[in-house]
Enzyme design. Structure first.
Site, mmCIF file in Angstrom:
data_model
loop_
_atom_site.group_PDB
_atom_site.id
_atom_site.type_symbol
_atom_site.label_atom_id
_atom_site.label_comp_id
_atom_site.label_asym_id
_atom_site.label_seq_id
_atom_site.Cartn_x
_atom_site.Cartn_y
_atom_site.Cartn_z
ATOM 1 N N GLY A 62 -16.930 -6.018 14.290
ATOM 2 C CA GLY A 62 -17.957 -4.975 14.337
ATOM 3 C C GLY A 62 -18.584 -4.912 15.711
ATOM 4 N N GLN A 85 -24.610 -2.775 22.101
ATOM 5 C CA GLN A 85 -23.968 -3.943 22.726
ATOM 6 C C GLN A 85 -23.188 -3.588 23.986
ATOM 7 O OE1 GLN A 85 -22.285 -5.109 18.678
ATOM 8 N NE2 GLN A 85 -22.451 -7.097 19.653
ATOM 9 N N CYS A 90 -21.638 -13.007 16.454
ATOM 10 C CA CYS A 90 -21.896 -11.745 17.150
ATOM 11 C C CYS A 90 -21.228 -11.788 18.512
ATOM 12 C CB CYS A 90 -23.406 -11.553 17.307
ATOM 13 S SG CYS A 90 -23.849 -10.027 18.144
ATOM 14 N N LEU A 91 -20.572 -10.689 18.882
ATOM 15 C CA LEU A 91 -19.931 -10.632 20.204
ATOM 16 C C LEU A 91 -20.960 -10.775 21.318
ATOM 17 C CD1 LEU A 91 -17.276 -7.855 19.544
ATOM 18 C CD2 LEU A 91 -16.829 -10.247 20.143
ATOM 19 N N HIS A 110 -25.807 -6.057 9.831
ATOM 20 C CA HIS A 110 -25.814 -6.712 11.144
ATOM 21 C C HIS A 110 -25.731 -5.662 12.259
ATOM 22 C CE1 HIS A 110 -24.357 -10.005 13.982
ATOM 23 N NE2 HIS A 110 -24.000 -8.901 14.620
ATOM 24 N N GLU A 111 -24.835 -4.685 12.094
ATOM 25 C CA GLU A 111 -24.639 -3.661 13.127
ATOM 26 C C GLU A 111 -25.815 -2.699 13.184
ATOM 27 O OE1 GLU A 111 -22.447 -4.300 15.180
ATOM 28 O OE2 GLU A 111 -21.313 -5.728 13.988
ATOM 29 N N HIS A 139 -28.524 -4.060 15.271
ATOM 30 C CA HIS A 139 -28.326 -3.866 16.716
ATOM 31 C C HIS A 139 -28.944 -2.544 17.180
ATOM 32 C CE1 HIS A 139 -25.896 -7.201 18.106
ATOM 33 N NE2 HIS A 139 -24.997 -7.042 17.148
#
Ligand code: QAP
Ligand code: CO
Length: 184
Positions: A62, A67, A108-109, A150-151, A154
């Site tokens: 994701g 990000q 998380c990236l 989660h996304e 962001h």
């Protein structure tokens, strides 16, 4: 013949994608609140394609536009084993359906190398637009429900580390800052 060459060139140009730079915690730009997409046009679809390419090569499941330092309400995800089932969420809205929650290991990236357990609502409804601007609604479960929340966080400037104790969050922050100093 010329028409075919032109069409091919246009198509090639159109399909040209890019790997975008992923911001890492504690970068303050990750705290930006993303703005709604007003029109799902070719520039948004180009962003979606670049985000998907960036997510697949990471690799991740994701990625939110925040990000990659684009502050629009756009998310890409792919939860399939083969990485061949891209999902696009534009202007996503989540409604919590009941009080049930579920703990899940998250990563998380933007927080590379760290995985921690986060408790989130288990039952949600998602309303969003697809990459053509068509509205859809789903009631995702399990990993998809976790990933969507989660996304969406962001897009609101929130990270999974915000759910941890200040102690754990500071430890992660210091370790990543040290790594970033070494990289520069
Ligand atoms: C969000 O996360 C997510 O630390 C997507 O070194 C995560 O794609 C939703 C990644 C867990 C639900 C559950 C993380 C890659 C990828 C790392 C990701 C790393 C390399 C994270
Ligand atoms: Co993330």
């Amino acid at each position: 013949m010329l028409a075919v060459v032109c069409a091919t060139l246009l198509e090639t140009r159109h399909k040209q994608m890019a790997i975008l730079n992923i911001l890492e915690f504690p970068d303050s730009r990750l705290r930006t609140i993303a703005k709604p997409v007003l029109q799902v046009d070719d520039s948004i679809r180009k962003l979606v394609d670049d985000m998907l390419e960036t997510m697949y090569q990471a690799p991740g499941i994701g990625l939110a536009a925040t990000q990659v330092d684009v502050h629009l309400r756009v998310v890409v995800m792919d939860l399939s084993e083969e990485g061949n089932d891209p999902m696009v969420l534009i202007n996503p809205e989540v409604e919590v359906l009941d009080g049930d929650t579920c703990p899940n290991q998250e990563g998380c990236l933007s927080v590379p190398g760290f995985y921690e357990t986060v408790e989130r609502p288990a039952h949600i409804r998602l309303k969003a637009l697809d990459k053509y601007g068509a509205p859809f609604e789903i009631e995702p479960e399990n990993l998809m429900a976790v990933c969507i929340q989660h996304e969406l966080d962001h897009l609101n400037g929130k990270l999974f580390v915000d759910y941890l104790s200040a102690f754990k969050r500071e430890r992660i922050k210091k370790k990543l800052e040290k790594l970033h100093r070494r990289q520069n």
